[in-house]
Design a protein around this motif. Sequence first.
Motif, PDB file in Angstrom:
ATOM      1  N   PHE A   1       0.834  -1.198   0.000  1.00 43.80           N
ATOM      2  CA  PHE A   1       0.000   0.000   0.000  1.00 43.80           C
ATOM      3  C   PHE A   1       0.872   1.254   0.000  1.00 43.80           C
ATOM      4  O   PHE A   1       0.654   2.184  -0.792  1.00 43.80           O
ATOM      5  N   LEU A   2       1.864   1.286   0.887  1.00 38.87           N
ATOM      6  CA  LEU A   2       2.748   2.456   0.974  1.00 38.87           C
ATOM      7  C   LEU A   2       3.529   2.655  -0.314  1.00 38.87           C
ATOM      8  O   LEU A   2       3.662   3.777  -0.811  1.00 38.87           O
ATOM      9  N   GLN A   3       4.057   1.558  -0.885  1.00 43.07           N
ATOM     10  CA  GLN A   3       4.795   1.650  -2.143  1.00 43.07           C
ATOM     11  C   GLN A   3       3.945   2.274  -3.234  1.00 43.07           C
ATOM     12  O   GLN A   3       4.381   3.169  -3.963  1.00 43.07           O
ATOM     13  N   SER A   4       2.712   1.780  -3.340  1.00 45.38           N
ATOM     14  CA  SER A   4       1.856   2.239  -4.425  1.00 45.38           C
ATOM     15  C   SER A   4       1.456   3.694  -4.247  1.00 45.38           C
ATOM     16  O   SER A   4       1.458   4.466  -5.210  1.00 45.38           O
ATOM     17  N   VAL A   5       1.096   4.082  -3.030  1.00 49.48           N
ATOM     18  CA  VAL A   5       0.714   5.477  -2.795  1.00 49.48           C
ATOM     19  C   VAL A   5       1.870   6.413  -3.124  1.00 49.48           C
ATOM     20  O   VAL A   5       1.667   7.516  -3.643  1.00 49.48           O
ATOM     21  N   ASN A   6       3.091   5.970  -2.864  1.00 48.04           N
ATOM     22  CA  ASN A   6       4.261   6.805  -3.121  1.00 48.04           C
ATOM     23  C   ASN A   6       4.685   6.820  -4.587  1.00 48.04           C
ATOM     24  O   ASN A   6       5.425   7.709  -5.010  1.00 48.04           O
ATOM     25  N   GLN A   7       4.234   5.836  -5.374  1.00 47.78           N
ATOM     26  CA  GLN A   7       4.732   5.707  -6.736  1.00 47.78           C
ATOM     27  C   GLN A   7       3.666   5.839  -7.818  1.00 47.78           C
ATOM     28  O   GLN A   7       3.980   6.250  -8.934  1.00 47.78           O
ATOM     29  N   ASP A   8       2.431   5.489  -7.532  1.00 50.72           N
ATOM     30  CA  ASP A   8       1.385   5.443  -8.562  1.00 50.72           C
ATOM     31  C   ASP A   8       0.547   6.717  -8.523  1.00 50.72           C
ATOM     32  O   ASP A   8      -0.474   6.786  -7.840  1.00 50.72           O
ATOM     33  N   HIS A   9       0.987   7.725  -9.293  1.00 51.81           N
ATOM     34  CA  HIS A   9       0.370   9.039  -9.189  1.00 51.81           C
ATOM     35  C   HIS A   9      -0.519   9.388 -10.384  1.00 51.81           C
ATOM     36  O   HIS A   9      -1.581   9.967 -10.210  1.00 51.81           O
ATOM     37  N   PHE A  10      -0.101   9.070 -11.599  1.00 50.22           N
ATOM     38  CA  PHE A  10      -0.895   9.431 -12.774  1.00 50.22           C
ATOM     39  C   PHE A  10      -0.526   8.516 -13.937  1.00 50.22           C
ATOM     40  O   PHE A  10       0.479   7.781 -13.884  1.00 50.22           O
ATOM     41  N   VAL A  11      -1.342   8.555 -14.968  1.00 51.82           N
ATOM     42  CA  VAL A  11      -1.037   7.830 -16.208  1.00 51.82           C
ATOM     43  C   VAL A  11      -1.006   8.833 -17.353  1.00 51.82           C
ATOM     44  O   VAL A  11      -1.527   9.946 -17.244  1.00 51.82           O
ATOM     45  N   SER A  12      -0.415   8.416 -18.448  1.00 46.09           N
ATOM     46  CA  SER A  12      -0.270   9.300 -19.597  1.00 46.09           C
ATOM     47  C   SER A  12      -1.631   9.682 -20.177  1.00 46.09           C
ATOM     48  O   SER A  12      -2.599   8.920 -20.119  1.00 46.09           O
ATOM     49  N   ASP A  13      -1.682  10.880 -20.757  1.00 45.36           N
ATOM     50  CA  ASP A  13      -2.896  11.334 -21.441  1.00 45.36           C
ATOM     51  C   ASP A  13      -3.121  10.595 -22.748  1.00 45.36           C
ATOM     52  O   ASP A  13      -4.237  10.611 -23.284  1.00 45.36           O
ATOM     53  N   THR A  14      -2.080   9.981 -23.273  1.00 42.85           N
ATOM     54  CA  THR A  14      -2.181   9.295 -24.570  1.00 42.85           C
ATOM     55  C   THR A  14      -1.739   7.845 -24.421  1.00 42.85           C
ATOM     56  O   THR A  14      -1.052   7.475 -23.461  1.00 42.85           O
ATOM     57  N   GLY A  15      -2.125   7.046 -25.380  1.00 42.79           N
ATOM     58  CA  GLY A  15      -1.764   5.635 -25.373  1.00 42.79           C
ATOM     59  C   GLY A  15      -2.940   4.784 -24.926  1.00 42.79           C
ATOM     60  O   GLY A  15      -3.674   5.161 -24.001  1.00 42.79           O
ATOM     61  N   ASP A  16      -3.126   3.665 -25.586  1.00 41.66           N
ATOM     62  CA  ASP A  16      -4.237   2.786 -25.250  1.00 41.66           C
ATOM     63  C   ASP A  16      -3.882   1.768 -24.188  1.00 41.66           C
ATOM     64  O   ASP A  16      -4.766   1.111 -23.639  1.00 41.66           O
ATOM     65  N   ILE A  17      -2.589   1.593 -23.893  1.00 38.89           N
ATOM     66  CA  ILE A  17      -2.134   0.772 -22.777  1.00 38.89           C
ATOM     67  C   ILE A  17      -1.140   1.620 -21.989  1.00 38.89           C
ATOM     68  O   ILE A  17      -0.095   2.019 -22.515  1.00 38.89           O
ATOM     69  N   VAL A  18      -1.455   1.918 -20.772  1.00 41.47           N
ATOM     70  CA  VAL A  18      -0.629   2.832 -19.982  1.00 41.47           C
ATOM     71  C   VAL A  18      -0.375   2.230 -18.601  1.00 41.47           C
ATOM     72  O   VAL A  18      -1.117   1.366 -18.134  1.00 41.47           O
ATOM     73  N   TYR A  19       0.681   2.724 -17.967  1.00 42.81           N
ATOM     74  CA  TYR A  19       1.040   2.296 -16.613  1.00 42.81           C
ATOM     75  C   TYR A  19       1.170   3.537 -15.734  1.00 42.81           C
ATOM     76  O   TYR A  19       1.448   4.637 -16.206  1.00 42.81           O
ATOM     77  N   TYR A  20       1.015   3.311 -14.443  1.00 42.40           N
ATOM     78  CA  TYR A  20       1.181   4.420 -13.501  1.00 42.40           C
ATOM     79  C   TYR A  20       2.591   4.985 -13.569  1.00 42.40           C
ATOM     80  O   TYR A  20       3.580   4.244 -13.697  1.00 42.40           O
ATOM     81  N   GLN A  21       2.673   6.301 -13.463  1.00 39.69           N
ATOM     82  CA  GLN A  21       3.950   7.007 -13.396  1.00 39.69           C
ATOM     83  C   GLN A  21       4.044   7.737 -12.064  1.00 39.69           C
ATOM     84  O   GLN A  21       3.046   7.947 -11.379  1.00 39.69           O
ATOM     85  N   THR A  22       5.264   8.140 -11.739  1.00 37.51           N
ATOM     86  CA  THR A  22       5.536   8.758 -10.441  1.00 37.51           C
ATOM     87  C   THR A  22       5.911  10.221 -10.610  1.00 37.51           C
ATOM     88  O   THR A  22       6.694  10.573 -11.503  1.00 37.51           O
ATOM     89  N   ASP A  23       5.352  11.057  -9.759  1.00 36.54           N
ATOM     90  CA  ASP A  23       5.768  12.451  -9.686  1.00 36.54           C
ATOM     91  C   ASP A  23       6.912  12.548  -8.684  1.00 36.54           C
ATOM     92  O   ASP A  23       6.692  12.441  -7.481  1.00 36.54           O
ATOM     93  N   PRO A  24       8.149  12.730  -9.146  1.00 34.09           N
ATOM     94  CA  PRO A  24       9.295  12.696  -8.215  1.00 34.09           C
ATOM     95  C   PRO A  24       9.322  13.879  -7.252  1.00 34.09           C
ATOM     96  O   PRO A  24      10.039  13.851  -6.259  1.00 34.09           O
ATOM     97  N   TYR A  25       8.532  14.908  -7.542  1.00 29.35           N
ATOM     98  CA  TYR A  25       8.546  16.107  -6.703  1.00 29.35           C
ATOM     99  C   TYR A  25       7.441  16.118  -5.655  1.00 29.35           C
ATOM    100  O   TYR A  25       7.455  16.967  -4.765  1.00 29.35           O
ATOM    101  N   LEU A  26       6.497  15.177  -5.745  1.00 25.53           N
ATOM    102  CA  LEU A  26       5.332  15.231  -4.867  1.00 25.53           C
ATOM    103  C   LEU A  26       5.727  15.139  -3.404  1.00 25.53           C
ATOM    104  O   LEU A  26       5.356  15.976  -2.583  1.00 25.53           O
ATOM    105  N   ASN A  27       6.485  14.107  -3.066  1.00 27.82           N
ATOM    106  CA  ASN A  27       6.847  13.909  -1.661  1.00 27.82           C
ATOM    107  C   ASN A  27       7.748  15.004  -1.139  1.00 27.82           C
ATOM    108  O   ASN A  27       7.647  15.421   0.009  1.00 27.82           O
ATOM    109  N   LYS A  28       8.623  15.514  -2.017  1.00 29.33           N
ATOM    110  CA  LYS A  28       9.487  16.620  -1.603  1.00 29.33           C
ATOM    111  C   LYS A  28       8.646  17.864  -1.310  1.00 29.33           C
ATOM    112  O   LYS A  28       8.865  18.550  -0.299  1.00 29.33           O
ATOM    113  N   ASN A  29       7.687  18.132  -2.187  1.00 31.39           N
ATOM    114  CA  ASN A  29       6.847  19.321  -2.007  1.00 31.39           C
ATOM    115  C   ASN A  29       5.979  19.204  -0.767  1.00 31.39           C
ATOM    116  O   ASN A  29       5.777  20.167  -0.030  1.00 31.39           O
TER     117      ASN A  29
END
Length: 384
Positions: free
Chosen positions: A354-382
Amino acid sequence: MAKEAHPLQQQQQQYAGNGARQEEDETYFDPSAPPPFKIAELRAAIPKHCWVKNPWKSLSYVVRDVLLVAALIAAAIGFNNTWFFWPIYWPAQGTMFWALFVLGHDCGHGSFSDYPKLNSIVGHILHSSILVPYHGWRISHRTHHQNHGHVENDESWVPLTEKVYKNLDNMTRVLRFTLPFPIFAYPFYLWGRSPGKEGSHFNPYSNLFSPTERKDVITSTLCWGMMCFVLLYLSLKMGPFFILKLYGVPYLIFIMWLDFVTYLHHHGYKQKLPWYRGKEWTYLRGGLTTVDRDYGWINNIHHDIGTHVIHHLFPQIPHYHLVDATKAAKAVLGKYYREPEKSGPVPLHLIKYFLQSVNQDHFVSDTGDIVYYQTDPYLNKNSN
């Protein structure tokens, strides 16, 4: 459209944490590849008895759970002035509230019985008692099952697209991706859904519902309001602090269970799982992105809701047949079934995912028919 570039080995390493190697055939298995089987083959593999809905058996689980809730309430009244009782009562009763929710959830799917009126009556009683608008939630949850794994059309813990994510204010980002806030999200979701979506589970004119469903939504909202009135009356008669201890704290623990379990149904696997849109999405491929979880001795208490893949594909199967149905379907599912990590008596092992995912799974791309979660590297710092 082409699949978004996201090497599978990098996904494995990101979730493995320490770069532990896995078996070669598992490492190169692509979970987004169209499965070599059809949903009819899965259906045929499931024994006939798994499709049978026994209303008396379903009601027996209701009686069991309601008696346990009542016994805990009686104990709370008797031990009101015993300080060490309450830290035992709160998690026990909160877990039982969660069990009531799962039985009401079965009513909403029609897996409780073949009698719609019985499902509706029991569902309203169970869900209203824990401040859930039965029809409002039932209808949106149906949308979730019909569109599971679809970036735009899914309803439960739907991923944010990069554009929506970047347009969020900092406070909303922190609340969504910083503990403990995500495990208290459910009441806010009922009132306002997820970022990027509009509507309320209490408003019959919300875009969640069709005109023919408005009467049902009004009924559920009235039942929810009646429960609020009961709690207000009891607060005046017995004191607000006592009702907070008796009902308020268990309600919060129930919310924590709900958010924790439902989040882990669709996030936090050691290998990142795909989300779909456009021509790549199918009901079967979307359902195969769900994850089974083992909750130890809590499996029985919350009615095996962690046995989730088969439930998502065939929500009409009663909860007491999910384990048998899953065992039978494994031979067809093959690598598309992810064996849950075995739990101890209490599922503490799931906290790290749960902790891993909350820290890493923030958004997916606006394009593409198969996408994976991406991480905002600045979120936790901010947020810090």
